[in-house]
Design a protein around this motif. Structure first.
Motif, PDB file in Angstrom:
ATOM      1  N   SER A 185       0.836  -1.210   0.000  1.00  0.00           N
ATOM      2  CA  SER A 185       0.000   0.000   0.000  1.00  0.00           C
ATOM      3  C   SER A 185       0.864   1.251   0.000  1.00  0.00           C
ATOM      4  CB  SER A 185      -0.921   0.004   1.221  1.00  0.00           C
ATOM      5  OG  SER A 185      -1.868  -1.035   1.151  1.00  0.00           O
ATOM      6  N   ALA A 186       1.953   1.216   0.755  1.00  0.00           N
ATOM      7  CA  ALA A 186       2.871   2.355   0.765  1.00  0.00           C
ATOM      8  C   ALA A 186       3.552   2.528  -0.583  1.00  0.00           C
ATOM      9  CB  ALA A 186       3.913   2.153   1.868  1.00  0.00           C
ATOM     10  N   PRO A 207      -2.373 -19.314   1.988  1.00  0.00           N
ATOM     11  CA  PRO A 207      -2.559 -19.182   0.532  1.00  0.00           C
ATOM     12  C   PRO A 207      -3.543 -18.100   0.114  1.00  0.00           C
ATOM     13  CG  PRO A 207      -2.489 -21.497   1.171  1.00  0.00           C
ATOM     14  CD  PRO A 207      -2.523 -20.710   2.450  1.00  0.00           C
ATOM     15  N   ALA A 208      -4.656 -17.967   0.837  1.00  0.00           N
ATOM     16  CA  ALA A 208      -5.641 -16.958   0.456  1.00  0.00           C
ATOM     17  C   ALA A 208      -5.062 -15.551   0.603  1.00  0.00           C
ATOM     18  CB  ALA A 208      -6.901 -17.107   1.305  1.00  0.00           C
ATOM     19  N   TYR A 209      -4.362 -15.324   1.700  1.00  0.00           N
ATOM     20  CA  TYR A 209      -3.743 -14.017   1.917  1.00  0.00           C
ATOM     21  C   TYR A 209      -2.664 -13.768   0.865  1.00  0.00           C
ATOM     22  CZ  TYR A 209      -1.060 -10.330   4.260  1.00  0.00           C
ATOM     23  OH  TYR A 209      -0.382  -9.168   4.555  1.00  0.00           O
ATOM     24  N   THR A 210      -1.852 -14.775   0.588  1.00  0.00           N
ATOM     25  CA  THR A 210      -0.801 -14.630  -0.418  1.00  0.00           C
ATOM     26  C   THR A 210      -1.386 -14.279  -1.780  1.00  0.00           C
ATOM     27  OG1 THR A 210       0.675 -16.178   0.731  1.00  0.00           O
ATOM     28  CG2 THR A 210       1.085 -15.819  -1.609  1.00  0.00           C
ATOM     29  N   ALA A 211      -2.504 -14.900  -2.127  1.00  0.00           N
ATOM     30  CA  ALA A 211      -3.136 -14.601  -3.416  1.00  0.00           C
ATOM     31  C   ALA A 211      -3.552 -13.140  -3.494  1.00  0.00           C
ATOM     32  CB  ALA A 211      -4.344 -15.521  -3.618  1.00  0.00           C
ATOM     33  N   ALA A 215      -1.729 -10.401  -5.993  1.00  0.00           N
ATOM     34  CA  ALA A 215      -2.587  -9.703  -6.951  1.00  0.00           C
ATOM     35  C   ALA A 215      -2.378  -8.194  -6.851  1.00  0.00           C
ATOM     36  CB  ALA A 215      -4.048 -10.059  -6.699  1.00  0.00           C
ATOM     37  N   THR A 216      -2.268  -7.688  -5.627  1.00  0.00           N
ATOM     38  CA  THR A 216      -1.992  -6.259  -5.430  1.00  0.00           C
ATOM     39  C   THR A 216      -0.648  -5.877  -6.020  1.00  0.00           C
ATOM     40  OG1 THR A 216      -3.314  -6.219  -3.396  1.00  0.00           O
ATOM     41  CG2 THR A 216      -1.716  -4.445  -3.702  1.00  0.00           C
ATOM     42  N   ALA A 217       0.344  -6.729  -5.795  1.00  0.00           N
ATOM     43  CA  ALA A 217       1.685  -6.450  -6.320  1.00  0.00           C
ATOM     44  C   ALA A 217       1.688  -6.414  -7.838  1.00  0.00           C
ATOM     45  CB  ALA A 217       2.659  -7.511  -5.821  1.00  0.00           C
ATOM     46  N   GLY A 218       0.829  -7.222  -8.447  1.00  0.00           N
ATOM     47  CA  GLY A 218       0.766  -7.256  -9.901  1.00  0.00           C
ATOM     48  C   GLY A 218       0.319  -5.949 -10.519  1.00  0.00           C
TER      49      GLY A 218
END
Length: 349
Positions: A185-186, A207-211, A215-218
């Motif tokens: 976010s930063a 896994p759910a959190y990692t996904a 996705a945000t990083a993408g």
């Protein structure tokens, strides 16, 4: 020869699941053996710290096999949530529990808190990995005393880094407690600046959190790399090319990656939680003591972004913090200091 039984979670040496606690356990066992202890290791399988019948039975079998009066050092991940096994065993064995992280922080489950309290009140000694963690455990569970054996750090070569300070490194599993979402976010507010960020850590814990995180990083245009769990030369190579270690955790009892970065002269940007300020420490500068890094409040992406912007846009800030981090290297304790602290507790038992 003094005999010490050490009870560890299975997978302590699994390169696919590196953690500060695992590295601490392995170094401690190795160093205690060099000091003349006969170290007998036992591992207990299971998805610790959440206990079930099979895991409790495994721990009970290990403890029951140790002769009366035996001296045992238990990893808190295995022991703290198992009072129905540990408390009865404390009547005939000399038990010490090494708490890497309180269960309420480790698992985010307040129901485990009472189990940890019952365990720690029953054993002969409780050991934490920082002064702050020791105070926290003592206050939370009403303990008379919690000993401290802070992690050591291995010597390492200086990082080469870059002139612009643009290479950011976060060494942590991708789990909510380590807060990679806060860092992303930063970073999303800093797309006008030149930076690249590598996350080195396990991707399979949640896994759910990692996904969601990946996705945000993408959305950040290929600037973020998830390298997965790294150890040995692979992790050394990531440190060697890094300018700044970023640790945005919501909770840390110490933060071994902080001193691992400082051992390479890499400044640190971390949250002011637990034992992180202790790990960061101070260096001597021209006008007095100076932090070899920067601390921000946990869970505050705006504060993290402001501090990252200062790092990326102010050459003088980078120069001063790199000098402080390099100076801090010579004051870091090695694993011999950790072992001396552990030995003092174990000898007293």
């Amino acid at each position: 020869m003094r005999t010490l039984h050490v009870v560890l979670p299975a997978g302590v040496d699994d390169p696919a699941s590196p953690s500060g606690g695992n590295r601490y356990d392995r170094r401690a066992c190795e160093r205690l053996a060099t000091l003349g202890w006969q170290v007998i290791e036992h591992t207990v399988d299971g998805d610790w710290p959440r206990p079930d019948t099979a895991r409790l039975a495994g721990l009970a079998a290990v403890l029951s096999a140790v002769p009366d009066g035996g001296l045992i050092l238990l990893d808190g991940l295995v022991a703290c949530a198992a009072p129905e096994v540990v408390v009865p065993a404390s009547a005939r064995l000399r038990l010490a529990v090494l708490v890497h992280l309180p269960l309420v922080d480790e698992a985010g489950d307040i129901d485990l808190d009472a189990r940890e309290r019952a365990t720690l009140r029953a054993v002969a000694a409780v050991i934490a990995t920082s002064e702050g963690a020791a105070r926290h455990l003592a206050e939370r569970h009403g303990l008379d005393r919690v000993h401290v054996a802070a992690p050591g750090v291995d010597p390492a070569s200086l990082s080469t880094g870059t002139v612009t300070g643009s290479r950011l490194l976060c060494v942590a599993a991708v789990i909510p407690r380590k807060a990679p979402d806060v860092l992303l976010s930063a970073l999303a507010t800093l797309t006008d600046l030149d930076w690249r960020c590598t996350f080195a850590g396990a991707l399979d814990r949640d896994p759910a959190y990692t996904a969601r995180v990946t996705a945000t990083a993408g959305e950040l245009g290929g600037r973020v790399d998830f390298a997965g769990p790294l150890v040995g030369a692979d992790l050394d190579a990531r440190y060697a090319g890094a300018d700044l270690l970023v640790l945005p955790s919501h909770a840390e009892t110490y933060g071994m990656v902080v001193t691992e970065a400082l051992a390479r002269g890499i400044p640190v940007l971390a949250t002011e939680v637990g034992g992180v300020p202790e790990a960061l420490g101070w260096a001597r500068g021209p006008s007095g003591a100076i932090r070899p890094g920067m601390l921000v409040p946990p869970g505050d992406p705006a504060a993290l972004a402001d501090t990252l912007r200062r790092w990326l846009t102010q050459p003088e800030t980078r120069v001063n913090l790199r000098a402080a981090a390099t100076a801090r290297r010579s004051t870091l304790d090695g694993w011999d200091a950790t072992t001396r602290s552990l030995t003092a507790v174990l000898d007293a038992l």
